[in-house]
Design an enzyme around this catalytic site. Structure first.
Site, mmCIF file in Angstrom:
data_model
loop_
_atom_site.group_PDB
_atom_site.id
_atom_site.type_symbol
_atom_site.label_atom_id
_atom_site.label_comp_id
_atom_site.label_asym_id
_atom_site.label_seq_id
_atom_site.Cartn_x
_atom_site.Cartn_y
_atom_site.Cartn_z
ATOM 1 N N SER A 1 0.838 -1.195 0.000
ATOM 2 C CA SER A 1 0.000 0.000 0.000
ATOM 3 C C SER A 1 0.878 1.253 0.000
ATOM 4 O O SER A 1 1.786 1.386 0.806
ATOM 5 C CB SER A 1 -0.895 -0.027 1.233
ATOM 6 O OG SER A 1 -1.694 1.117 1.211
ATOM 7 N N GLY A 2 0.596 2.159 -0.937
ATOM 8 C CA GLY A 2 1.348 3.410 -1.009
ATOM 9 C C GLY A 2 2.586 3.321 -1.869
ATOM 10 O O GLY A 2 3.335 4.272 -1.990
ATOM 11 N N THR B 1 -1.525 2.317 -8.129
ATOM 12 C CA THR B 1 -2.618 2.978 -8.831
ATOM 13 C C THR B 1 -2.076 4.061 -9.756
ATOM 14 O O THR B 1 -2.501 4.179 -10.893
ATOM 15 C CB THR B 1 -3.606 3.564 -7.813
ATOM 16 O OG1 THR B 1 -3.975 2.499 -6.954
ATOM 17 C CG2 THR B 1 -4.825 4.124 -8.479
ATOM 18 N N ASN C 1 -1.362 5.408 3.079
ATOM 19 C CA ASN C 1 -1.547 6.075 1.785
ATOM 20 C C ASN C 1 -2.800 6.944 1.872
ATOM 21 O O ASN C 1 -3.848 6.483 2.303
ATOM 22 C CB ASN C 1 -1.717 4.974 0.709
ATOM 23 C CG ASN C 1 -1.885 5.553 -0.682
ATOM 24 O OD1 ASN C 1 -1.922 6.770 -0.871
ATOM 25 N ND2 ASN C 1 -1.981 4.674 -1.655
ATOM 26 N N SER D 1 -5.584 5.366 -0.682
ATOM 27 C CA SER D 1 -5.345 3.922 -0.754
ATOM 28 C C SER D 1 -6.530 3.228 -1.423
ATOM 29 O O SER D 1 -7.684 3.469 -1.079
ATOM 30 C CB SER D 1 -5.151 3.390 0.654
ATOM 31 O OG SER D 1 -4.858 2.029 0.589
ATOM 32 N N SER D 2 -6.209 2.383 -2.406
ATOM 33 C CA SER D 2 -7.289 1.622 -3.061
ATOM 34 C C SER D 2 -7.722 0.520 -2.106
ATOM 35 O O SER D 2 -6.903 -0.293 -1.711
ATOM 36 C CB SER D 2 -6.804 1.000 -4.355
ATOM 37 O OG SER D 2 -5.969 1.884 -5.049
ATOM 38 N N GLY E 1 -0.994 -5.128 -2.523
ATOM 39 C CA GLY E 1 0.233 -5.907 -2.373
ATOM 40 C C GLY E 1 0.199 -6.670 -1.062
ATOM 41 O O GLY E 1 -0.794 -6.658 -0.322
ATOM 42 N N GLU F 1 0.438 -7.695 2.587
ATOM 43 C CA GLU F 1 0.226 -6.880 3.778
ATOM 44 C C GLU F 1 0.699 -7.631 5.015
ATOM 45 O O GLU F 1 0.276 -8.762 5.267
ATOM 46 C CB GLU F 1 -1.254 -6.484 3.902
ATOM 47 C CG GLU F 1 -1.655 -5.521 2.809
ATOM 48 C CD GLU F 1 -3.020 -4.898 2.996
ATOM 49 O OE1 GLU F 1 -3.781 -5.365 3.854
ATOM 50 O OE2 GLU F 1 -3.311 -3.925 2.251
HETATM 51 N N1 LIG Z 1 5.165 8.061 -10.058
HETATM 52 C C1 LIG Z 1 4.789 8.837 -9.053
HETATM 53 N N2 LIG Z 1 5.155 10.130 -9.040
HETATM 54 C C2 LIG Z 1 4.798 10.932 -8.044
HETATM 55 N N3 LIG Z 1 4.069 10.541 -6.984
HETATM 56 C C3 LIG Z 1 3.686 9.255 -6.933
HETATM 57 C C4 LIG Z 1 4.007 8.345 -7.972
HETATM 58 N N4 LIG Z 1 3.486 7.140 -7.650
HETATM 59 C C5 LIG Z 1 2.852 7.304 -6.464
HETATM 60 N N5 LIG Z 1 2.961 8.571 -6.034
HETATM 61 C C6 LIG Z 1 2.421 9.146 -4.779
HETATM 62 O O1 LIG Z 1 2.190 8.106 -3.888
HETATM 63 C C7 LIG Z 1 0.827 8.061 -3.489
HETATM 64 C C8 LIG Z 1 0.370 6.624 -3.355
HETATM 65 O O2 LIG Z 1 0.347 6.001 -4.596
HETATM 66 P P1 LIG Z 1 -0.770 4.965 -5.017
HETATM 67 O O3 LIG Z 1 -2.094 5.404 -4.577
HETATM 68 O O4 LIG Z 1 -0.556 4.654 -6.417
HETATM 69 O O5 LIG Z 1 -0.343 3.733 -4.168
HETATM 70 P P2 LIG Z 1 -0.927 2.282 -4.234
HETATM 71 O O6 LIG Z 1 0.211 1.381 -4.476
HETATM 72 O O7 LIG Z 1 -2.024 2.229 -5.195
HETATM 73 O O8 LIG Z 1 -1.438 2.068 -2.801
HETATM 74 P P3 LIG Z 1 -2.701 1.246 -2.289
HETATM 75 O O9 LIG Z 1 -2.348 -0.173 -2.331
HETATM 76 O O10 LIG Z 1 -2.920 1.760 -0.939
HETATM 77 O O11 LIG Z 1 -3.803 1.618 -3.209
HETATM 78 C C9 LIG Z 1 0.082 8.790 -4.566
HETATM 79 O O12 LIG Z 1 -1.084 9.367 -4.050
HETATM 80 C C10 LIG Z 1 1.095 9.832 -5.021
HETATM 81 O O13 LIG Z 1 1.037 10.926 -4.165
HETATM 82 MG MG LIG Z 2 -3.973 1.987 -5.103
#
Ligand SMILES: Nc1ncnc2c1ncn2[C@@H]1O[C@H](COP(=O)(O)OP(=O)(O)OP(=O)(O)O)[C@@H](O)[C@H]1O
Ligand SMILES: [Mg+2]
Length: 1107
Positions: free
Chosen positions: A110-111, A115, A160, A163-164, A390, A392
């Site tokens: 997560s984070g 996404t 996050n 977070s999805s 991912g 956890e």
């Molecule tokens: N390539 C990137 N460039 C800049 N910021 C990023 C990038 N990727 C992620 N982030 C930052 O990190 C935060 C978390 O990313 P994201 O929501 O994609 O995580 P995730 O892996 O989907 O987490 P979760 O499993 O909780 O959904 C985003 O809101 C953004 O602020």
């Molecule tokens: Mg996500």
């Protein structure tokens, strides 16, 4: 120099190594150091072969611009620095060009940026695929599905802010050209427990906060909501606002996105009503009420909220109230109702809220799918994007973590399988011998969880379905029995004594050794969550709602479809959907993005090595590198390899003419690379050890420097030489110009001096000459003067002499003349007195006459008969002579003039003369006719085909042919006729048809009458009793009256020898049949301009007005 180089390989300007397979030595430390080094230099992407590792930068980097998209577009994977765009491009191109369905698997905790990565992939594909109104709409809908799902499925967690809380797999479908057609989204396991309870520092799903912040007062009122978050029990208060998140503006974005995706207004309204209902459900509270049987029964504390929910959702309040107080169990046609205590009532309320929300979410996904569904049935190419939670590992891990980690186990399995398969396939494709690779296969862990008989999920289901008391503890007991011997299962109470004294393992927990590490699960809640029970009374109450969406969400509430079979448990549902997903992924070509979170603080620039190390371990990245370079660490097609290293060998530099493979062979032999270090595949060279590659790279770098020096040297030499040559050329030009200039100057100076000298000399010479000439002139003048004097003297002397002589002669002559005169006078005196007077008179007269005629001869006027000039009379006594002479001269010159005439002209003049005799001073029309020649045949009867008929009818010679107006005697109106005069006849014919209307022999014409005025009217009188006279006389008018009358007169005279009577009078009688009519001409009336008009006044009078 190197900085100037255009990138042709990922090896150029590498920070650390761009591809982990090149890492030397390969171990965890070097792996992390390489990542860190790259991260510190803003390189967040690194490859392991074709796998992309992405480290979340937690700040926006300028590497996703449209220019970057263009840079990566249609470039080979290893051509540029590692980037998510390179992977997207590779996947899209092999989908479009090689017809291979693709899937992009994005994993990480997560984070970590999954996404975001999935959105980057989608936006890249949207940017590079086809364009056009329809395609753009599809793209827009696909992209806009994200904000909708994120609003309902994402929440702020401690890890996050966005977070999805659900797993998402999206198939994007393309046509054969690579244009997107639509998509299908699958969602996995929404974390619905969040609806009713959130851990500390976390929030509920975004949508709740978005509605309350962003909706208008009016809309809130419609949804019976208040803006204040604290009014709602389901909204965790401690972090209702998130930094950098604008819920209100996000609400507008979501509504807009819903509209783009195709939600109807009433659908959007219904969705928000359900959201409001869920929020309000949390505010329903229960209180215990003792019943007579001693048991506690729950009652709703304040029914106001319930009432509003029922109004919002169209549910009968009493039905819902009852559903919160009773539970009906049906078994074998028996219905048993039991009351619910307060705890059960709360459980029922929360279950309803969770179910409502999670079903709404699934409905949203289905509804979006309906909109983005491809509209065509043609075969589609598919690109799947998987963004799923991912691994956890928390302090307290429950059923959800268990399920999520199970999913990750499956993904890891498929990853290993597919990576190995791909590796093996490549070796076979390239004809390289396959060496067995040792790796950890996690199939055994998957089996521990999913085995149909002894798997943990199977046993959980068994427990849930078992009659009798079922608790989480009985479930754990069961696990302890069945799984005790499994290598990856650990429990304090298991039969395996290994863990009896393991204090780190509490009694209420079991631990699984996942491939990514050990995870301890709290068994509490497993049974409940797996059961996911919603009391039937509640689902039936929902089904009864007068709200189409809610009704549709609870189909099992329909009493007609009552099903005694228990619904599938959450675990088995998830297992089935994971199985479907795996099946789906297996048919596709996988592309991996492994996301890594650099720190726990959501902060930029911080690289927490321990945290990264943990992720690398459980993502199995090292394992991944090992698999990848088990045989050969590096491979490259022959062409780019030769292109990159050809400068290292003389034979291949600068050009290799043969096939690329032969070139690479020559190159490697020349460099003396040991044979065991590389192998030749069909299209690629395989290099066993990264060291060899680095050696090649070092050699290349050295050689490039040498080449650069060489080029620089040659360039400098060339530059200096060209400069020198240029300067030399310039110098020659300048010198030649200067020489020319100075010679010109010199020449001009010499020329000037020469001219000066010359002019002095010439001056001097001229002056000398002038002096001489002057002298000569003076001498001449002197001589001339002397001569003149001399001649003068001579001449005067001669003159004097001549004068004297002449005087003498004159004197003699005078004397002689006097003498002669005297003698003659004396002699003639007697004769003179007799006749000298008469003679002198005659002589004088003769002399005068002679002088008169001589003078007249010189003053004669011209020979024109009309010339009126005549010289003035010189002497009075010659008056009559002078007049006579004038007359004779005029007659003479008239004769002279007449003598020139031809016969025809003579005839014309005869006619004119005749006319003059007949009409001069009698008819006012006459003077005007004098100047007009008589033409006679005005109409060319013989030539004009129009008159052929007329010509044929008249065989005599035509004297006059002309159009005349025949005056109608009845009304005085005129009609055109052709008037013909022949030798013997007068004829009148119709002008159009040419038919002869009247024919009168000339003998029958007795008289012609006309006025004295300036008109063309004339009457032709006919002999009384003749045949022609039966119709009466003709009254005609013609422009050529004078000519016609003259010719008629002359012809009659020559034919009948009688003079035709021509009467000129302003009043004459005309015979019309029996009557005589008087034609009277009156002067005046200018009514019709210059045209005379004729009018019948009465029976006896026809009046012609002549202007
Ligand atoms: N390539 C990137 N460039 C800049 N910021 C990023 C990038 N990727 C992620 N982030 C930052 O990190 C935060 C978390 O990313 P994201 O929501 O994609 O995580 P995730 O892996 O989907 O987490 P979760 O499993 O909780 O959904 C985003 O809101 C953004 O602020
Ligand atoms: Mg996500």
């Amino acid at each position: 120099m190197a900085k100037m180089e255009v990138k042709t390989s990922l090896l150029d300007d590498m920070i650390g190594v761009g591809d982990m397979v090149l890492l030397e030595p390969l171990n965890e430390d070097s792996f992390i150091n390489n990542l860190k080094k790259r991260f510190d230099h803003n390189e967040v992407y690194t490859y392991i072969g074709s796998v992309v590792i992405s480290i979340n930068p937690y700040r926006s980097l300028p590497i996703y611009t449209p220019e970057k998209v263009e840079e990566y577009r249609n470039r080979n994977f290893y051509e540029l620095s590692p980037h998510i765009f390179a992977l997207s491009d590779e996947a899209y191109r092999s989908l479009r060009d090689q017809d291979k369905d693709q899937c992009i698997l994005i994993t990480g905790e997560s984070g970590a940026g999954k996404t975001e990565a999935s959105k980057l992939v989608m936006s890249y594909v949207a940017a590079v695929c086809g364009k056009g109104a329809e395609v753009n709409q599809v793209k827009e809908q696909l992209l806009q599905s994200n904000p909708v799902l994120e609003a309902f499925g994402n929440a702020k967690t401690v890890r996050n802010d966005n977070s999805s809380r659900f797993g998402k797999y999206m198939d994007i479908e393309f046509d054969f050209k690579g244009d997107p057609l639509g998509g299908v989204i699958s969602n996995y396991l929404l974390e619905k427990s969040r609806v009713v309870k959130q851990p500390r520092g976390e929030r509920n799903f975004h949508i709740f906060y978005q509605i309350l912040s962003g909706a208008s007062e009016e809309f809130l009122c419609k949804l019976k909501l208040e803006r204040d978050f604290s009014r709602y029990n389901y909204l965790g208060l401690d972090s209702a606002r998130v930094n950098g998140v604008d819920d209100a503006s996000n609400f507008r974005t979501v509504r807009n996105a819903m509209q783009i995706v195709g939600f109807m207004d009433h659908e959007t309204q219904s969705v928000f009503e359900v959201v409001a209902a869920v929020l309000k459900l949390g505010n329903i509270e229960f209180k215990p009420e003792s019943r007579s049987n001693g048991l506690d029964e729950s009652k709703i504390k304040d029914k106001n909220e319930l009432k509003e929910i029922c109004e919002l959702t169209g549910i009968d309040q009493s039905v819902l109230e009852r559903a919160f107080s009773f539970r009906t169990v049906e078994a074998k046609q028996e219905k048993v109702s039991t009351t619910l205590n307060v705890a059960q009532a709360y459980y029922a309320r929360d279950a309803l809220a969770k179910n409502l929300y999670s079903r709404l979410f699934s409905w949203l996904v289905t509804r979006i799918n309906e909109s983005i569904k491809a509209q065509t049935k043609v075969r589609k190419k598919v690109m799947g994007v998987l963004d799923i939670y991912g691994f956890e590992i928390f302090e307290d891990n429950s059923f959800e973590q268990f399920i999520i980690n199970y999913c990750n186990e499956k993904l890891q399995q498929i990853f290993i399988e597919l990576t190995l398969k791909e590796e093996q396939e490549e070796y076979i494709r390239e004809g390289i011998e396959w060496t067995h690779i040792e790796y950890f296969n996690n199939a055994i862990i998957c089996d521990l969880i999913e085995n149909n008989q002894t798997g943990i999920l199977a046993m959980l289901d068994e427990e849930c379905l078992r009659p009798g008391t079922v608790t989480d503890d009985t479930f754990l007991e069961k696990l302890n029995q069945v799984c005790a011997t499994h290598q990856h299962f650990e429990s304090r109470m298991s039969k395996c004594s290994r863990f009896l004294n393991d204090t780190s393992l509490p009694h209420s927990c079991f631990r699984i050794q996942h491939y990514a590490g050990k995870v301890m699960y709290q068994v509490e809640g497993f049974v409940d969550k797996n059961n996911d029970l919603l009391y039937r009374d509640l689902s039936q109450a929902m089904w009864k709602a007068n709200h189409s969406l809610i009704k549709a969400l609870f189909p099992e509430g329909n009493p007609a479809k009552i099903n005694l079979k228990r619904p599938p448990t959450a675990g088995s549902q998830f297992k089935a959907s994971v199985a479907t997903l795996m099946k789906n992924l297996q048919t596709k070509n996988p592309n991996y993005i492994r996301c890594i979170k650099p720190n726990d603080k959501k902060a930029a620039h911080i690289f927490n090595e321990a945290l990264v190390c943990h992720q690398i371990r459980y993502l199995g990245l090292l394992e991944n590198v090992r698999v990848r370079r088990a045989g050969y660490a590096f491979r490259q097609p022959y062409e780019p390899c030769l292109e990159r290293y050809k400068m290292l060998c003389k034979q291949t530099w600068p050009h290799w003419r043969g096939p690329a493979r032969a070139g690479v062979e020559v190159l490697f032999n020349e460099l003396g690379i040991p044979e065991e270090e590389f192998s030749f595949g069909r299209s690629k060279i395989f290099i066993r050890n990264p060291r060899t590659l680095f050696k090649l790279e070092d050699l290349r770098k050295q050689r490039l420097e040498d080449l650069a020096t060489l080029i620089e040297k040659i360039y400098r030499g060339w530059k200096c030489r060209t400069r020198f040559l240029l300067m030399k050329k310039c110098q020659v030009v300048i010198a030649s110009w200067y020489r020319r200039y100075s010679q010109q100057k010199k020449y001009q100076k010499i020329k000037g001096s020469a001219i000066t000298v010359q002019s002095y000399i010439r001056g001097w010479k001229a002056r000398k000459l002038l002096r001489e000439l002057k002298h000569l002139k003076r001498c001449n003048e002197a001589a001339t003067v002397i001569a003149a004097y001399w001649h003068g003297t001579q001449a005067r002397r001669e003159l004097r002499r001549l004068k004297d002589e002449a005087r003498n002669k004159h004197a003699i002559a005078v004397i002689w003349a006097f003498w002669l005169g005297y003698k003659v006078r004396r002699e003639y005196r007697k004769f003179f007195r007799a006749n000298a007077g008469r003679k002198i008179y005659e002589f004088t007269l003769q002399r005068l006459m002679q002088k008169y005629f001589l003078e007249m001869k010189n003053k004669m006027p011209s020979l024109s008969p009309i010339d009126k000039n005549w010289p003035a009379r010189p002497y009075l006594f010659l008056d009559s002579t002078h007049k006579e002479l004038k007359r004779i001269f005029h007659l003479w010159r008239c004769k002279k003039y007449r003598d020139q005439f031809t016969d025809q002209q003579k005839l014309i003049y005869e006619e004119k003369l005749e006319a003059s005799e007949l009409f001069k001073d009698k008819k006012a029309l006459y003077p005007a006719s004098v100047g007009q020649p008589f033409q006679g045949a005005y109409l060319e009867i013989s030539e004009n085909p129009k008159y052929k008929k007329l010509k044929d009818a008249v065989d005599e010679k035509i004297i006059i042919a002309e159009v005349v107006n025949k005056i109608n005697r009845a009304n005085g109106k005129a009609a055109s006729r052709i008037f013909l005069l022949t030798k013997n006849n007068v004829l009148l014919a119709d002008q159009k048809s040419g038919t002869i209307k009247s024919e009168v022999p000339l003998g029958d014409v007795t008289k012609v009458s006309m006025s004295s005025q300036n008109d063309g009217f004339f009457a032709v009188h006919l002999k009384e009793g003749s045949e022609a006279a039966s119709k009466g006389d003709f009254l005609l008018s013609s422009d050529h009256l004078i000519e016609m009358a003259t010719k008629l007169y002359r012809t009659t005279l020559s034919q009948t020898k009688q003079k035709l009577n021509i009467e000129i009078s302003d009043e004459f009688l005309v015979q019309f049949k029996q009557d005589k009519v008087c034609v009277k001409f009156i002067q005046g009336s200018q009514k019709n301009g210059n045209i005379p008009t004729c009018k019948r006044k009465n029976n006896r009078l026809l009046e012609v007005a002549v202007p």
